[in-house]
Design a protein around this motif. Sequence first.
Motif, mmCIF file in Angstrom:
data_model
loop_
_atom_site.group_PDB
_atom_site.id
_atom_site.type_symbol
_atom_site.label_atom_id
_atom_site.label_comp_id
_atom_site.label_asym_id
_atom_site.label_seq_id
_atom_site.Cartn_x
_atom_site.Cartn_y
_atom_site.Cartn_z
ATOM 1 N N LYS A 14 -28.711 13.108 14.026
ATOM 2 C CA LYS A 14 -30.090 13.333 13.578
ATOM 3 C C LYS A 14 -30.790 14.430 14.366
ATOM 4 N N ARG A 15 -30.422 14.575 15.626
ATOM 5 C CA ARG A 15 -31.069 15.568 16.489
ATOM 6 C C ARG A 15 -29.999 16.515 17.032
ATOM 7 N N THR B 210 -29.907 23.740 11.465
ATOM 8 C CA THR B 210 -30.943 22.729 11.707
ATOM 9 C C THR B 210 -32.152 22.939 10.808
ATOM 10 N N ARG C 172 -33.091 19.109 10.345
ATOM 11 C CA ARG C 172 -32.802 18.275 11.510
ATOM 12 C C ARG C 172 -33.655 18.724 12.693
ATOM 13 N N ALA C 173 -34.084 17.756 13.488
ATOM 14 C CA ALA C 173 -34.850 18.059 14.699
ATOM 15 C C ALA C 173 -33.970 18.870 15.651
ATOM 16 N N GLN D 132 -33.022 14.480 26.788
ATOM 17 C CA GLN D 132 -32.760 14.650 25.357
ATOM 18 C C GLN D 132 -31.907 13.529 24.761
ATOM 19 N N GLU E 197 -31.234 7.579 18.151
ATOM 20 C CA GLU E 197 -31.188 8.779 17.330
ATOM 21 C C GLU E 197 -29.971 9.600 17.734
ATOM 22 N N THR F 65 -27.532 12.182 18.735
ATOM 23 C CA THR F 65 -27.882 13.546 19.150
ATOM 24 C C THR F 65 -26.612 14.342 19.425
#
Length: 342
Positions: free
Chosen positions: A182-183, A208, A213-214, A236, A241, A243
Amino acid sequence: MRKKNSITIADIAKKAGVSRTTVSFYLNRKFEKMSSKTRDKIESVIEETEFVPNVLARSLNNKQSYLIGVLLHSLDSKEKAGFLEGVEDCLKENNYQMIVALSGWDLDEERRQIEKMKALGVDGFIVSPSDSFDLLWNTLKSPSPLVVYNPSHVSPYRYWVRTNDYEAVYDALDQAVDAGYKRFILVSEEPGKHGTIAQRCRAFDSVTRLRHRAATALYVADPNDTTSLEYRLVQQIRIDEPTCFFVTTPALLRAVYLVLRRYRELMPESIGLIGINALEWAEMVDPPVTTIVQPAYEAGFHAARLLLDGILEQNKELPCRIFPCRLHALGSTRNVKNKKEE
């Protein structure tokens, strides 16, 4: 028995039953008026005696140095070694040798190294250039042929060889989106230093943005400052979420991995990691690291072929080429694989 480094052209000529001039033509690859039988005979004697041509003597006779200057920004990965191996193998086939120097992406250092190589009389250059190298090259007004490896823009150069970094990074991160991350975190040196880093950063931005996407970019000035790097990376991590960290250079990838391996129980479900050119160690760690691999040997061999075509005026009109990278998917990412494996 005479030492191989004391064997002369006259010795080769006598054993092969030909003139010294014919041997000299052979060494300089002037085969137009030479029969295949004569070529085979000379080649056999050279192999038998392990004769090594004297580059300096040849340069005095032919007004050529039979030396190629190779300027890279660093030797920080197996990719660079592979590139040099490809260059060297091609040069050996043509009785050339190379001189290697490093620039660190510094324009002043590029100038110094090019000037040193010019003073040695190299017959041509292969350069992994900084973004402003084309301006430097124009001021040097060198008549020697130039081939550039992975320039940020090919338009200023007649001869170039590239790898498709943008497409390879885009594909890898696009698959990471499909895998459920997601990130996305970009960990990079400043992209202005070198064209390939800029290409990788642009691919990250494109994926992204287009896949909604974040994304966060972490630019690192000193990979050896592990305390600062760890603090920024840990901030981070999100267990809830998934990553994916994408690292643009081999040196940074090593540093990032040393931090993230402390959280290996979260990989690859909550933490993903993708890097560039790290096969020399990426397969041996736990979890092994997914990396994008450049076809460096093939690029180096072709770069040398392009250069020699210009030096020897063979007029083969060899094409400048873009070589496709491959994705070596391992345990640091979910469900990401090379397209060819599908």
